[in-house]
Design a protein around this motif. Structure first.
Motif, short mmCIF file in Angstrom:
data_model
loop_
_atom_site.label_atom_id
_atom_site.label_comp_id
_atom_site.label_asym_id
_atom_site.label_seq_id
_atom_site.Cartn_x
_atom_site.Cartn_y
_atom_site.Cartn_z
N THR A 67 0.81 -1.22 0.00
CA THR A 67 0.00 0.00 0.00
C THR A 67 0.85 1.27 0.00
OG1 THR A 67 -0.25 0.20 2.40
CG2 THR A 67 -1.78 -1.27 1.26
N TYR A 71 0.90 5.34 -2.09
CA TYR A 71 1.15 6.69 -1.56
C TYR A 71 2.39 7.29 -2.21
CZ TYR A 71 -2.53 6.08 1.85
OH TYR A 71 -3.75 5.89 2.42
N ARG A 72 3.37 6.44 -2.43
CA ARG A 72 4.60 6.92 -3.08
C ARG A 72 4.32 7.35 -4.52
NH1 ARG A 72 9.49 5.77 -0.67
NH2 ARG A 72 9.29 4.78 1.37
N ARG A 128 11.08 5.18 -4.75
CA ARG A 128 11.79 4.81 -3.51
C ARG A 128 12.94 5.76 -3.18
NH1 ARG A 128 8.51 0.91 -1.81
NH2 ARG A 128 7.66 -0.21 -3.58
N SER A 137 4.96 11.40 3.47
CA SER A 137 4.10 11.51 4.65
C SER A 137 3.25 12.77 4.63
CB SER A 137 4.93 11.46 5.93
OG SER A 137 5.50 10.17 6.06
N ARG A 146 -5.84 9.97 1.10
CA ARG A 146 -6.12 8.71 1.80
C ARG A 146 -7.39 8.07 1.27
NH1 ARG A 146 -2.22 8.00 4.99
NH2 ARG A 146 -3.00 5.96 5.57
N GLY A 166 0.98 -1.97 5.25
CA GLY A 166 0.78 -0.53 5.24
C GLY A 166 0.53 -0.02 6.64
N ARG A 167 0.57 1.29 6.77
CA ARG A 167 0.56 1.87 8.11
C ARG A 167 -0.81 2.10 8.72
NH1 ARG A 167 5.72 5.62 8.98
NH2 ARG A 167 7.23 4.06 8.45
N ASP A 168 -1.87 1.76 8.05
CA ASP A 168 -3.20 1.93 8.66
C ASP A 168 -4.14 0.80 8.26
OD1 ASP A 168 -3.56 2.52 6.00
OD2 ASP A 168 -5.00 4.11 6.36
N ARG A 217 9.23 10.76 9.20
CA ARG A 217 8.05 10.09 8.64
C ARG A 217 7.22 9.42 9.73
NH1 ARG A 217 8.16 5.91 4.62
NH2 ARG A 217 10.36 5.49 4.91
N ASP A 221 3.45 10.34 10.40
CA ASP A 221 2.46 9.27 10.23
C ASP A 221 1.71 8.97 11.54
OD1 ASP A 221 3.26 9.10 7.60
OD2 ASP A 221 4.51 7.33 7.88
N ARG A 224 -0.68 12.32 12.24
CA ARG A 224 -1.64 12.90 11.30
C ARG A 224 -3.05 12.69 11.84
NH1 ARG A 224 -0.11 8.32 7.43
NH2 ARG A 224 -1.47 6.68 8.17
O1 DC Z 1 5.65 1.38 3.40
P1 DC Z 1 6.40 2.61 2.85
O2 DC Z 1 7.60 3.01 3.64
O3 DC Z 1 6.69 2.50 1.39
O4 DC Z 1 5.33 3.80 3.03
C1 DC Z 1 5.65 5.11 2.63
C2 DC Z 1 4.77 6.13 3.31
O5 DC Z 1 3.43 6.02 2.84
C3 DC Z 1 4.68 6.05 4.82
O6 DC Z 1 5.68 6.81 5.44
C4 DC Z 1 3.33 6.65 5.10
C5 DC Z 1 2.53 6.34 3.90
N1 DC Z 1 1.61 5.21 4.09
C6 DC Z 1 0.44 5.46 4.74
O7 DC Z 1 0.21 6.58 5.18
N2 DC Z 1 -0.49 4.47 4.87
C7 DC Z 1 -0.24 3.23 4.39
N3 DC Z 1 -1.18 2.28 4.50
C8 DC Z 1 0.98 2.95 3.74
C9 DC Z 1 1.90 3.96 3.63
#
Ligand code: DC
Length: 266
Positions: A67, A71-72, A128, A137, A146, A166-168, A217, A221, A224
């Motif tokens: 995921t 975002y990237r 990357r 971020s 989002r 992913g982060r959420d 980041r 993250d 937010r």
């Molecule tokens: O997994 P990554 O390091 O490639 O993620 C890059 C950024 O994308 C991370 O710093 C915050 C955002 N991200 C997010 O907000 N929610 C997600 N589900 C995945 C990534």
């Protein structure tokens, strides 16, 4: 629970198969998955966690979805079109206006690996770079971004049989996921891994820059407003600071077997 949804799903029957995943574009899809049979790795580590999640997906016959790459890709789009500047000021109106005119999707590249495409162009490793990492971020904190990414993710999730990292994911996107793993490691360990990865791919960045970016980041993250990075209450914690990939795979292998009776193919 045992006998739940976490089992290999025959592709093409009711699972998402790799082909479908490759062909799905970022077309908006308004439905919400209510009870997902997916497995979710929600983490703090970069490439290690994606290779970990990929291996779990392969073992289960599930589809892996990175995921963060979406975002990237949005950040890359914003950066290359001047919707975010070098001071990280965002032209929200223009970004929002243009976001729904572009297509972001996963597709297999010539080397057989899955890549993110933007309007027919393989973005490759250009998502990357530190340039993008420094801005992602900020872009990912925008609620309309989002929502845009969530729509793509829910579409994959509806068919079940996915491993997402992913982060959420465990907290916001698929709160009913069958298994949630929250991976973490100390910032120093993560920065060192990132440093090595970049070096191996021929890109040198200083440890200091990498560590600073990582901490920034995390802070953004975690703080937010919309769906901040946090461990879901029902997520299992995996601190891999001192684990090798082999040890990590043993950990997940034992977990899948004891919880679900699944023997992981290795
Ligand atoms: O997994 P990554 O390091 O490639 O993620 C890059 C950024 O994308 C991370 O710093 C915050 C955002 N991200 C997010 O907000 N929610 C997600 N589900 C995945 C990534």
């Amino acid at each position: 629970a045992r006998g739940g949804l976490l089992r290999p799903i025959p592709s093409g029957v009711y699972g998402v198969n790799a082909q479908m995943l490759n062909d799905v574009e970022s077309a908006c899809y308004g439905e919400h998955a209510s009870n997902l049979g997916a497995m979710v790795a929600s983490e703090l580590v970069s490439e290690i966690k994606s290779s970990f999640a990929k291996q779990i997906a392969a073992a289960l016959g599930y589809v892996y979805v990175d995921t963060g790459a979406l975002y990237r890709a949005v950040t890359y789009f914003a950066w290359t079109n001047g919707f975010i500047d070098s001071k990280n000021r965002v032209d929200k109106t223009w970004l929002k206006k243009n976001l729904y005119n572009i297509k972001i999707y996963f597709k297999t590249g010539d080397d057989g690996r899955s890549y993110v495409y933007l309007n027919g162009n393989n973005l490759g490793d250009s998502i990357r770079t530190l340039e993008i990492s420094k801005r992602v971020s900020v872009i990912a904190a925008l609620p309309f971004v989002r929502e845009y990414v969530d729509e793509i993710l829910r579409r994959y999730g509806i068919e079940k049989g996915v491993v997402m990292d992913g982060r959420d994911i465990g907290t916001a996107v698929f709160p009913h996921a069958e298994l949630k793993i929250f991976m973490t490691a100390t910032p120093q360990v993560r920065a060192m891994r990132r440093f090595k990865e970049l070096k191996e791919s021929g890109r040198e960045e200083s440890m200091e820059d990498i560590l600073t970016n990582l901490k920034e980041r995390d802070f953004l993250d975690e703080n937010r407003e919309m769906n901040p990075l946090t461990k879901a209450k029902d997520a299992l914690l995996l601190d891999n600071s001192n684990l090798t990939i082999e040890q990590e795979l043993n950990w997940i292998g034992e977990l899948l077997e004891s919880r679900f009776g699944i023997v992981m193919k290795r």
